[in-house]
Design a protein around this motif. Structure first.
Motif, PDB file in Angstrom:
ATOM      1  N   TYR A   6      45.917  44.570  46.640  1.00 19.92           N
ATOM      2  CA  TYR A   6      46.309  45.532  45.623  1.00 19.92           C
ATOM      3  C   TYR A   6      47.819  45.667  45.678  1.00 19.92           C
ATOM      4  O   TYR A   6      48.353  46.279  46.575  1.00 19.92           O
ATOM      5  CB  TYR A   6      45.657  46.869  45.951  1.00 19.92           C
ATOM      6  N   LYS A  62      39.916  53.786  43.712  1.00 21.98           N
ATOM      7  CA  LYS A  62      41.013  52.824  43.833  1.00 21.98           C
ATOM      8  C   LYS A  62      41.789  52.882  42.531  1.00 21.98           C
ATOM      9  O   LYS A  62      41.280  52.496  41.491  1.00 21.98           O
ATOM     10  CB  LYS A  62      40.464  51.428  44.099  1.00 21.98           C
ATOM     11  N   THR A 114      33.382  50.889  50.511  1.00 22.14           N
ATOM     12  CA  THR A 114      33.524  50.303  51.839  1.00 22.14           C
ATOM     13  C   THR A 114      34.407  51.185  52.715  1.00 22.14           C
ATOM     14  O   THR A 114      35.159  52.016  52.227  1.00 22.14           O
ATOM     15  CB  THR A 114      34.121  48.880  51.775  1.00 22.14           C
ATOM     16  N   ARG A 144      37.889  46.286  51.064  1.00 23.69           N
ATOM     17  CA  ARG A 144      38.989  46.744  50.222  1.00 23.69           C
ATOM     18  C   ARG A 144      38.505  47.256  48.880  1.00 23.69           C
ATOM     19  O   ARG A 144      39.274  47.422  47.961  1.00 23.69           O
ATOM     20  CB  ARG A 144      39.993  45.619  50.032  1.00 23.69           C
ATOM     21  N   ASP A 145      37.202  47.504  48.788  1.00 23.56           N
ATOM     22  CA  ASP A 145      36.624  47.958  47.535  1.00 23.56           C
ATOM     23  C   ASP A 145      36.021  49.348  47.691  1.00 23.56           C
ATOM     24  O   ASP A 145      35.691  49.783  48.794  1.00 23.56           O
ATOM     25  CB  ASP A 145      35.533  46.983  47.080  1.00 23.56           C
TER      26      ASP A 145
END
Length: 163
Positions: free
Chosen positions: A134, A151, A29, A25-26
């Motif tokens: 998030y 993001k 990735t 989720r970063d």
């Protein structure tokens, strides 16, 4: 268009690709392995985003004024992008009353904003928050062939640079 779901008209089905790399989720990735439901009730795996040069995932809380303003212009912009290389994924995460969206609500939002050039999904169980860790209005991410490159703060210019 509804490239990930079944719609009456629109471009061909999304490209097929195999996601590789570390899922997460970063930034850096590969898109997490998660499934959401589109406005027509079809299950959509995020894996299909790996087949696009660029993808923009936008969390749409319909009570959010900024989000509503963005949705009023996004459809026309998406129509100018190459459909075989770019995917816009809008995830309806909350109703205007801060409630849980369902397929009928998702469909009404897709119609209200004329979102015919984007795939519109709904999150009825906080899967978006759990998948990307998030939350909040306007949460958004940009992907390059399934790998997260931004993001928050995604811009049209960033997406165009990936194409």
């Amino acid at each position: 268009m509804c490239t990930a779901g079944s719609c009456v008209s629109g471009p061909p089905a999304p490209p097929t690709a195999t996601c590789s790399g570390t899922r997460g989720r970063d930034v850096g990735t590969t898109v997490p392995s998660a499934t959401f439901t589109d406005c027509d009730g079809n299950e959509v795996s995020l894996d299909y985003l790996c087949g696009y040069d660029a993808a923009w995932v936008y969390s749409f809380a319909t009570w959010c004024g900024i989000c509503r303003s963005e949705m009023r212009t996004i459809n026309d912009w998406v129509a100018t992008q190459p459909a075989d290389r770019f995917e816009m994924l809008i995830v309806v995460t909350s109703t205007t009353e801060h409630g849980t969206p369902n397929a009928a609500y998702c469909d009404s939002i897709r119609d209200e904003f004329g979102l015919t050039n984007a795939t519109v999904l709904f999150d009825d169980s906080n899967r978006f928050l759990n998948t990307f860790y998030y939350g909040g209005a306007g949460a958004e991410m940009a992907f390059d062939n399934g790998v997260m490159v931004q993001k928050g703060g995604v811009t049209r210019g960033l997406i165009e640079s990936l194409l």
